[in-house]
Motif scaffolding. Structure first.
Motif, PDB file in Angstrom:
ATOM      1  N   ASP A 223      91.439  54.876  40.686  1.00  0.00           N
ATOM      2  CA  ASP A 223      91.826  55.940  40.730  1.00  0.00           C
ATOM      3  C   ASP A 223      93.211  55.966  40.348  1.00  0.00           C
ATOM      4  N   LEU A 224      93.951  56.978  40.218  1.00  0.00           N
ATOM      5  CA  LEU A 224      95.255  57.036  38.996  1.00  0.00           C
ATOM      6  C   LEU A 224      96.360  55.500  39.396  1.00  0.00           C
ATOM      7  N   ARG A 225      96.575  54.871  40.725  1.00  0.00           N
ATOM      8  CA  ARG A 225      96.830  53.825  40.139  1.00  0.00           C
ATOM      9  C   ARG A 225      96.621  52.677  40.163  1.00  0.00           C
ATOM     10  N   GLU A 226      95.266  52.786  40.308  1.00  0.00           N
ATOM     11  CA  GLU A 226      94.025  51.374  39.572  1.00  0.00           C
ATOM     12  C   GLU A 226      94.814  51.493  37.789  1.00  0.00           C
ATOM     13  N   PHE A 227      94.294  52.419  37.937  1.00  0.00           N
ATOM     14  CA  PHE A 227      94.456  52.937  36.088  1.00  0.00           C
ATOM     15  C   PHE A 227      96.456  52.643  36.043  1.00  0.00           C
ATOM     16  N   LEU A 228      96.555  52.917  36.924  1.00  0.00           N
ATOM     17  CA  LEU A 228      98.700  52.327  36.232  1.00  0.00           C
ATOM     18  C   LEU A 228      98.275  50.498  35.686  1.00  0.00           C
TER      19      LEU A 228
ATOM     20  N   GLU B 112     100.244  66.546  39.318  1.00  0.00           N
ATOM     21  CA  GLU B 112      99.350  65.625  38.201  1.00  0.00           C
ATOM     22  C   GLU B 112      98.034  66.014  39.571  1.00  0.00           C
ATOM     23  N   THR B 113      98.549  65.520  40.477  1.00  0.00           N
ATOM     24  CA  THR B 113      97.254  65.016  41.036  1.00  0.00           C
ATOM     25  C   THR B 113      96.892  65.861  42.675  1.00  0.00           C
ATOM     26  N   ASP B 114      95.546  65.232  43.609  1.00  0.00           N
ATOM     27  CA  ASP B 114      95.867  65.637  44.860  1.00  0.00           C
ATOM     28  C   ASP B 114      97.086  65.723  45.488  1.00  0.00           C
ATOM     29  N   ARG B 115      97.023  63.809  45.204  1.00  0.00           N
ATOM     30  CA  ARG B 115      98.216  63.916  46.103  1.00  0.00           C
ATOM     31  C   ARG B 115      99.482  64.086  45.794  1.00  0.00           C
TER      32      ARG B 115
ATOM     33  N   CYS C  49      90.918  61.070  37.329  1.00  0.00           N
ATOM     34  CA  CYS C  49      92.624  60.241  37.578  1.00  0.00           C
ATOM     35  C   CYS C  49      92.131  61.640  39.339  1.00  0.00           C
ATOM     36  N   SER C  50      91.778  62.209  39.152  1.00  0.00           N
ATOM     37  CA  SER C  50      91.130  63.335  40.457  1.00  0.00           C
ATOM     38  C   SER C  50      90.075  62.833  41.007  1.00  0.00           C
ATOM     39  N   ASP C  51      89.180  63.111  39.858  1.00  0.00           N
ATOM     40  CA  ASP C  51      87.756  63.233  40.448  1.00  0.00           C
ATOM     41  C   ASP C  51      87.779  64.387  40.028  1.00  0.00           C
ATOM     42  N   TRP C  52      88.211  65.145  39.015  1.00  0.00           N
ATOM     43  CA  TRP C  52      87.412  66.982  39.217  1.00  0.00           C
ATOM     44  C   TRP C  52      86.858  66.870  38.114  1.00  0.00           C
ATOM     45  N   GLN C  53      85.730  68.189  38.168  1.00  0.00           N
ATOM     46  CA  GLN C  53      85.100  68.312  37.529  1.00  0.00           C
ATOM     47  C   GLN C  53      84.940  69.054  36.478  1.00  0.00           C
ATOM     48  N   LEU C  54      84.699  69.334  35.433  1.00  0.00           N
ATOM     49  CA  LEU C  54      85.039  69.547  34.304  1.00  0.00           C
ATOM     50  C   LEU C  54      84.301  71.123  34.358  1.00  0.00           C
ATOM     51  N   THR C  55      84.559  71.771  35.171  1.00  0.00           N
ATOM     52  CA  THR C  55      83.279  73.739  35.406  1.00  0.00           C
ATOM     53  C   THR C  55      84.847  74.383  35.163  1.00  0.00           C
ATOM     54  N   PRO C  56      84.261  75.808  35.275  1.00  0.00           N
ATOM     55  CA  PRO C  56      85.250  76.611  35.273  1.00  0.00           C
ATOM     56  C   PRO C  56      85.911  77.281  35.981  1.00  0.00           C
ATOM     57  N   ASP C  57      86.090  75.963  36.935  1.00  0.00           N
ATOM     58  CA  ASP C  57      86.281  76.189  38.103  1.00  0.00           C
ATOM     59  C   ASP C  57      87.727  75.381  38.489  1.00  0.00           C
ATOM     60  N   HIS C  58      88.042  75.151  37.354  1.00  0.00           N
ATOM     61  CA  HIS C  58      89.134  73.924  36.927  1.00  0.00           C
ATOM     62  C   HIS C  58      90.188  74.318  37.136  1.00  0.00           C
ATOM     63  N   ARG C  59      90.810  73.502  37.829  1.00  0.00           N
ATOM     64  CA  ARG C  59      92.377  74.264  37.748  1.00  0.00           C
ATOM     65  C   ARG C  59      93.006  74.412  35.943  1.00  0.00           C
ATOM     66  N   ILE C  60      92.539  73.343  35.511  1.00  0.00           N
ATOM     67  CA  ILE C  60      93.128  73.920  34.027  1.00  0.00           C
ATOM     68  C   ILE C  60      92.735  75.133  33.513  1.00  0.00           C
ATOM     69  N   ALA C  61      91.746  75.164  33.501  1.00  0.00           N
ATOM     70  CA  ALA C  61      90.597  76.459  34.062  1.00  0.00           C
ATOM     71  C   ALA C  61      91.931  78.048  34.240  1.00  0.00           C
TER      72      ALA C  61
END
Length: 352
Positions: free
Chosen positions: A53-58, A200-203, A254-266
């Protein structure tokens, strides 16, 4: 034939959300660790850059600062990072740098900034890639330390250092932009541009995005994905054309989101927000600006016209001066025209 993936790889690009230490190649990271006797968990990138997750990455992100101890290390990373970026269509980049990490290791603010500028200037001369630097507050430190950092910026002005941001997390694992409001007000009074990692994340929550927009007065948002939880905030950001610097590949880690057309960025793009695309931490997430366009954008359902708009959004959101933006727009327009002609020609060729 020129495939859509090839087309996206060759598009000219800016990158506005890029942490300097993460522009190292894995090979250079391991070599510098050996040079300075820094023990790594492994020298195998497949395992060295694996995070839950993000904290482990940091934790790994902080470790990367241990291997940059000499001015020549910083200069080498700067030059190599641009060379790799050019291969993926990079034409302009803004770097986040965390002096607090280096100061804690005995270096001065100038010890960090000056070789960084020297290396990036050499890269600009060699590859034609312009740059600016955004100093980032480490939220693991106190608000008072953030104020001192802005004071150091004022005491050591450099034309290439144009903005203040904030990253990392507080000791409690929060974004908490309100803790650094005084430092941001000081930076604003000094004429610096402002940005912040929020939503940034679900948290995280939309509240962090709202605070950055209304109370910090930022010029753009890093990540900001939780803005979608507040429709009124989405409407305001769209009306203001507030830039959002998105990093698709990093969200899968960092958030375990899948890159799909339903992604938050999309969904942010579909909502008409001014999204641009960057790598965030290229080495750690095993990505580059080419992959973000070539792989992530099609997965998000982005077509060629929208990809070009995203590329132009990066120019609009940049913290460089108007003359440089005008040059970039002309350059991008020329390159788009040539690529579009080639792409359209190949699309009309009969298949074998």
């Amino acid at each position: 034939m020129l495939s859509y993936a090839d087309y996206l790889q060759l598009l000219p690009k800016t990158e506005l959300h890029c942490h300097f230490t993460s522009t190292m190649t894995a090979e250079l990271f391991v070599a510098l660790a050996g040079k300075h006797g820094v023990e790594l968990p492994t020298s195998d990138p497949a395992h060295l850059f694996a995070y839950a997750d993000l904290r482990e990455f940091l934790v790994g992100f902080e470790l990367a600062h241990d291997v940059l101890r000499d001015p020549e290390d910083i200069e080498a990373v700067a030059l190599e990072g641009v060379r790799v970026g050019v291969e993926a269509g990079l034409r302009y980049r803004e770097y986040y740098v965390n002096p607090q990490y280096f100061i804690a290791r005995g270096m001065s603010y100038a010890d960090v900034i000056d070789p960084l500028i020297s290396g990036l200037s050499a890269a600009e001369a060699q590859y034609g890639v312009g740059f600016r630097i955004v100093v980032a507050v480490n939220r693991a430190e106190s608000g008072a330390e953030a104020i001192r950092l802005v004071e150091l910026m004022a005491e050591n002005p450099r034309p290439s250092v144009v903005g203040l941001g904030m990253d990392d997390l507080t000791p409690e694992g929060l974004e908490a932009p309100e803790r650094f409001a005084e430092a941001f007000a000081l930076a604003r009074s000094a004429g610096l541009r402002l940005t912040a990692h929020v939503g940034e994340t679900d948290r995280s929550e939309a509240h962090s995005v709202r605070f950055a927009m209304h109370d910090l007065g930022v010029d753009r948002i890093d990540h900001g994905y939780r803005v979608l939880d507040d429709p009124d905030l989405v409407a305001e950001a769209r009306e203001r054309r507030l830039p959002f610097c998105a990093t698709p590949v990093s969200t899968t880690i960092c958030s375990d989101w899948q890159l799909t057309p339903d992604h938050r960025i999309a969904r942010m793009i579909e909502a008409g927000l001014a999204v641009n695309v960057s790598t965030d931490d290229a080495m750690f997430f095993r990505t580059d600006i080419g992959r973000e366009f070539r792989e992530a954008l099609p997965a998000l359902g982005v077509d060629a016209a929208t990809a070009r708009r995203i590329a132009f959004n990066g120019i609009d959101a940049a913290f460089c001066d108007d003359d440089q933006k005008a040059r970039l727009r002309s350059q991008f327009t020329a390159e788009f025209t040539a690529l579009d002609a080639l792409f359209q020609r190949d699309a009309l060729l009969p298949e074998d």
